[in-house]
Design a protein around this motif. Structure first.
Motif, mmCIF file in Angstrom:
data_model
loop_
_atom_site.group_PDB
_atom_site.id
_atom_site.type_symbol
_atom_site.label_atom_id
_atom_site.label_comp_id
_atom_site.label_asym_id
_atom_site.label_seq_id
_atom_site.Cartn_x
_atom_site.Cartn_y
_atom_site.Cartn_z
ATOM 1 N N ARG A 94 0.804 -1.232 0.000
ATOM 2 C CA ARG A 94 0.000 0.000 0.000
ATOM 3 C C ARG A 94 0.836 1.280 0.000
ATOM 4 O O ARG A 94 0.265 2.367 -0.043
ATOM 5 N N PHE A 95 2.145 1.147 0.052
ATOM 6 C CA PHE A 95 2.955 2.364 0.025
ATOM 7 C C PHE A 95 2.793 3.060 -1.314
ATOM 8 O O PHE A 95 2.781 2.420 -2.365
ATOM 9 N N GLY A 96 2.681 4.364 -1.265
ATOM 10 C CA GLY A 96 2.477 5.143 -2.480
ATOM 11 C C GLY A 96 3.774 5.480 -3.187
ATOM 12 O O GLY A 96 4.857 5.108 -2.765
ATOM 13 N N GLU A 97 3.633 6.201 -4.241
ATOM 14 C CA GLU A 97 4.783 6.588 -5.057
ATOM 15 C C GLU A 97 5.453 7.868 -4.556
ATOM 16 O O GLU A 97 6.414 8.325 -5.135
ATOM 17 N N SER A 98 4.953 8.447 -3.487
ATOM 18 C CA SER A 98 5.491 9.717 -3.011
ATOM 19 C C SER A 98 6.710 9.538 -2.104
ATOM 20 O O SER A 98 7.125 10.466 -1.432
ATOM 21 N N MET A 99 7.286 8.357 -2.111
ATOM 22 C CA MET A 99 8.443 8.092 -1.256
ATOM 23 C C MET A 99 9.723 8.565 -1.912
ATOM 24 O O MET A 99 9.795 8.702 -3.136
ATOM 25 N N THR A 100 10.721 8.744 -1.073
ATOM 26 C CA THR A 100 12.054 9.039 -1.600
ATOM 27 C C THR A 100 12.627 7.749 -2.192
ATOM 28 O O THR A 100 12.104 6.660 -1.968
ATOM 29 N N VAL A 101 13.700 7.878 -2.935
ATOM 30 C CA VAL A 101 14.360 6.711 -3.523
ATOM 31 C C VAL A 101 14.811 5.752 -2.419
ATOM 32 O O VAL A 101 14.643 4.537 -2.529
ATOM 33 N N GLU A 102 15.349 6.312 -1.347
ATOM 34 C CA GLU A 102 15.827 5.482 -0.234
ATOM 35 C C GLU A 102 14.672 4.724 0.422
ATOM 36 O O GLU A 102 14.797 3.544 0.744
ATOM 37 N N GLU A 103 13.543 5.405 0.628
ATOM 38 C CA GLU A 103 12.379 4.744 1.221
ATOM 39 C C GLU A 103 11.874 3.629 0.312
ATOM 40 O O GLU A 103 11.518 2.543 0.783
ATOM 41 N N ARG A 104 11.835 3.875 -0.987
ATOM 42 C CA ARG A 104 11.375 2.868 -1.957
ATOM 43 C C ARG A 104 12.289 1.644 -1.901
ATOM 44 O O ARG A 104 11.828 0.504 -1.936
ATOM 45 N N GLU A 105 13.589 1.860 -1.784
ATOM 46 C CA GLU A 105 14.527 0.743 -1.700
ATOM 47 C C GLU A 105 14.278 -0.084 -0.441
ATOM 48 O O GLU A 105 14.334 -1.319 -0.478
ATOM 49 N N VAL A 106 13.998 0.592 0.666
ATOM 50 C CA VAL A 106 13.721 -0.105 1.925
ATOM 51 C C VAL A 106 12.415 -0.896 1.800
ATOM 52 O O VAL A 106 12.349 -2.058 2.204
#
Length: 89
Positions: free
Chosen positions: A53-65
């Protein structure tokens, strides 16, 4: 809740699930089937659902995590499901 705080909670739940999945080691090493009393499959399915459910508004680092946590949760789910399948009478 900010995504960083949510990720920290998910990380904690994933660590808890990981601890329960270690029962597989006892089965592999000694043939002792002792599944956790906790709903490990439900816990992992909840973690996977929350990560999806995480959205696309994350930072690159958050997306990697998120992606790393997702892959690990899916792997634990597969391992534990197979453990339950093989070990159950």
């Amino acid at each position: 809740m900010r995504s960083g705080e949510n990720l920290a909670l998910i990380h904690g739940d994933l660590a808890l699930a990981d601890e329960h999945v270690t029962q597989v080691i006892l089965f592999v090493d000694k043939g002792i089937f002792r599944p956790s009393r906790a709903d490990v499959m439900g816990l992992l399915e909840g973690v996977i659902s929350r990560l999806e459910r995480f959205g696309e508004s994350m930072t690159v680092e958050e997306r990697e995590v998120v992606d790393a946590h997702y892959r690990y949760a899916v792997l634990l789910h597969q391992i534990y499901a197979e453990f339950l399948r093989i070990g159950a009478p």
